[in-house]
Design a protein around this motif. Structure first.
Motif, PDB file in Angstrom:
ATOM      1  N   ILE A   8       0.883  -1.157   0.000  1.00 54.78           N
ATOM      2  CA  ILE A   8       0.000   0.000   0.000  1.00 54.78           C
ATOM      3  C   ILE A   8       0.919   1.205   0.000  1.00 54.78           C
ATOM      4  O   ILE A   8       1.841   1.287   0.810  1.00 54.78           O
ATOM      5  CB  ILE A   8      -0.883   0.029   1.270  1.00 54.78           C
ATOM      6  CG1 ILE A   8      -1.785  -1.182   1.320  1.00 54.78           C
ATOM      7  CG2 ILE A   8      -1.683   1.319   1.329  1.00 54.78           C
ATOM      8  CD1 ILE A   8      -2.482  -1.342   2.653  1.00 54.78           C
ATOM      9  N   GLN A  10       1.239   5.270   0.384  1.00 54.02           N
ATOM     10  CA  GLN A  10       0.590   6.499   0.818  1.00 54.02           C
ATOM     11  C   GLN A  10       1.597   7.635   0.729  1.00 54.02           C
ATOM     12  O   GLN A  10       2.642   7.594   1.371  1.00 54.02           O
ATOM     13  CB  GLN A  10       0.061   6.354   2.242  1.00 54.02           C
ATOM     14  CG  GLN A  10      -1.033   5.319   2.362  1.00 54.02           C
ATOM     15  CD  GLN A  10      -1.525   5.149   3.778  1.00 54.02           C
ATOM     16  OE1 GLN A  10      -0.832   5.454   4.732  1.00 54.02           O
ATOM     17  NE2 GLN A  10      -2.731   4.656   3.903  1.00 54.02           N
ATOM     18  N   ILE A  65      -3.744  -6.362  -2.908  1.00 56.15           N
ATOM     19  CA  ILE A  65      -3.745  -4.905  -2.842  1.00 56.15           C
ATOM     20  C   ILE A  65      -3.870  -4.376  -4.262  1.00 56.15           C
ATOM     21  O   ILE A  65      -3.028  -4.645  -5.117  1.00 56.15           O
ATOM     22  CB  ILE A  65      -2.453  -4.374  -2.186  1.00 56.15           C
ATOM     23  CG1 ILE A  65      -2.349  -4.921  -0.760  1.00 56.15           C
ATOM     24  CG2 ILE A  65      -2.438  -2.848  -2.202  1.00 56.15           C
ATOM     25  CD1 ILE A  65      -1.042  -4.640  -0.072  1.00 56.15           C
ATOM     26  N   ASN A  69      -5.013   1.145  -4.064  1.00 53.07           N
ATOM     27  CA  ASN A  69      -4.845   0.892  -2.625  1.00 53.07           C
ATOM     28  C   ASN A  69      -6.078   0.288  -1.961  1.00 53.07           C
ATOM     29  O   ASN A  69      -6.262   0.410  -0.757  1.00 53.07           O
ATOM     30  CB  ASN A  69      -4.408   2.148  -1.869  1.00 53.07           C
ATOM     31  CG  ASN A  69      -2.930   2.437  -2.059  1.00 53.07           C
ATOM     32  OD1 ASN A  69      -2.170   1.581  -2.458  1.00 53.07           O
ATOM     33  ND2 ASN A  69      -2.543   3.656  -1.770  1.00 53.07           N
ATOM     34  N   THR A  70      -6.928  -0.376  -2.744  1.00 53.65           N
ATOM     35  CA  THR A  70      -8.001  -1.148  -2.136  1.00 53.65           C
ATOM     36  C   THR A  70      -7.420  -2.480  -1.685  1.00 53.65           C
ATOM     37  O   THR A  70      -6.460  -2.980  -2.277  1.00 53.65           O
ATOM     38  CB  THR A  70      -9.149  -1.400  -3.122  1.00 53.65           C
ATOM     39  OG1 THR A  70      -8.641  -2.091  -4.266  1.00 53.65           O
ATOM     40  CG2 THR A  70      -9.803  -0.105  -3.560  1.00 53.65           C
ATOM     41  N   GLN A 101      -8.395  -0.808   8.828  1.00 52.54           N
ATOM     42  CA  GLN A 101      -8.661   0.612   8.602  1.00 52.54           C
ATOM     43  C   GLN A 101      -7.976   1.495   9.634  1.00 52.54           C
ATOM     44  O   GLN A 101      -7.382   2.514   9.288  1.00 52.54           O
ATOM     45  CB  GLN A 101     -10.168   0.879   8.595  1.00 52.54           C
ATOM     46  CG  GLN A 101     -10.847   0.391   7.341  1.00 52.54           C
ATOM     47  CD  GLN A 101     -12.350   0.630   7.346  1.00 52.54           C
ATOM     48  OE1 GLN A 101     -12.940   0.975   8.371  1.00 52.54           O
ATOM     49  NE2 GLN A 101     -12.970   0.434   6.209  1.00 52.54           N
ATOM     50  N   THR A 104      -3.909   1.173   9.063  1.00 53.89           N
ATOM     51  CA  THR A 104      -3.303   1.564   7.788  1.00 53.89           C
ATOM     52  C   THR A 104      -3.899   2.843   7.209  1.00 53.89           C
ATOM     53  O   THR A 104      -3.292   3.462   6.337  1.00 53.89           O
ATOM     54  CB  THR A 104      -3.454   0.465   6.724  1.00 53.89           C
ATOM     55  OG1 THR A 104      -4.842   0.292   6.413  1.00 53.89           O
ATOM     56  CG2 THR A 104      -2.834  -0.831   7.184  1.00 53.89           C
ATOM     57  N   VAL A 106      -6.463   2.845   5.316  1.00 51.31           N
ATOM     58  CA  VAL A 106      -7.124   2.487   4.059  1.00 51.31           C
ATOM     59  C   VAL A 106      -8.584   2.166   4.359  1.00 51.31           C
ATOM     60  O   VAL A 106      -8.886   1.330   5.204  1.00 51.31           O
ATOM     61  CB  VAL A 106      -6.429   1.272   3.396  1.00 51.31           C
ATOM     62  CG1 VAL A 106      -7.190   0.820   2.173  1.00 51.31           C
ATOM     63  CG2 VAL A 106      -5.002   1.624   3.036  1.00 51.31           C
ATOM     64  N   GLU A 107      -9.491   2.837   3.673  1.00 51.93           N
ATOM     65  CA  GLU A 107     -10.914   2.653   3.920  1.00 51.93           C
ATOM     66  C   GLU A 107     -11.537   1.553   3.054  1.00 51.93           C
ATOM     67  O   GLU A 107     -12.523   0.950   3.442  1.00 51.93           O
ATOM     68  CB  GLU A 107     -11.661   3.969   3.667  1.00 51.93           C
ATOM     69  CG  GLU A 107     -11.273   5.072   4.621  1.00 51.93           C
ATOM     70  CD  GLU A 107     -11.698   4.801   6.051  1.00 51.93           C
ATOM     71  OE1 GLU A 107     -12.778   4.230   6.257  1.00 51.93           O
ATOM     72  OE2 GLU A 107     -10.929   5.156   6.962  1.00 51.93           O
TER      73      GLU A 107
END
Length: 121
Positions: A8, A10, A65, A69-70, A101, A104, A106-107
């Motif tokens: 992921i 970011q 992944i 980034n899902t 969530q 990380t 990530v939603e």
């Protein structure tokens, strides 16, 4: 980072943060272990061999992944005899989604739970 692991990514003000799929696996393992009614994550007998040759399904979970980034998580669990399969699977999904969530950021997390066995606790 020359291996074929997924990350992921970011972007931050001072650079980039990359979170490995191995970190996601650890988060998932801890989240599942805290759900009442789950006996274990179902690991394959040759999990170490699968890990050495690059297969990602040997440890009872698969992390994918996406480029956006899902995160898609498939996890195989063994639950306690006499427990509600649907209720425990729902609790596993909620625990994993919440943990991933919060840790990380990530939603977009999808969790598929495969109840592959029951066992006496």
């Amino acid at each position: 980072m020359a291996d074929n692991k997924q990350y992921i990514t970011q972007n931050q003000d001072n650079g980039c943060v990359m979170i490995s799929e191995d970190v996601i696996c650890s988060i998932v393992s801890h989240a599942v272990s805290e759900v009442d009614g789950v006996v274990s994550i179902n690991t394959k007998p040759a999990a170490e061999l699968a890990d050495m040759i690059g297969k990602k399904w040997g440890k009872g979970m698969k992390i994918v992944i996406g480029e956006d980034n899902t995160i898609t998580i498939d996890v195989e669990v063994v639950i306690g005899y006499g427990q509600s399969v649907v209720a425990i699977a729902g609790a596993v999904q909620s625990a994993i989604i919440g943990a991933v969530q919060s840790m990380t950021g990530v939603e977009a997390v999808t969790v598929n739970v495969n109840v592959c066995g029951i066992a006496r606790q």
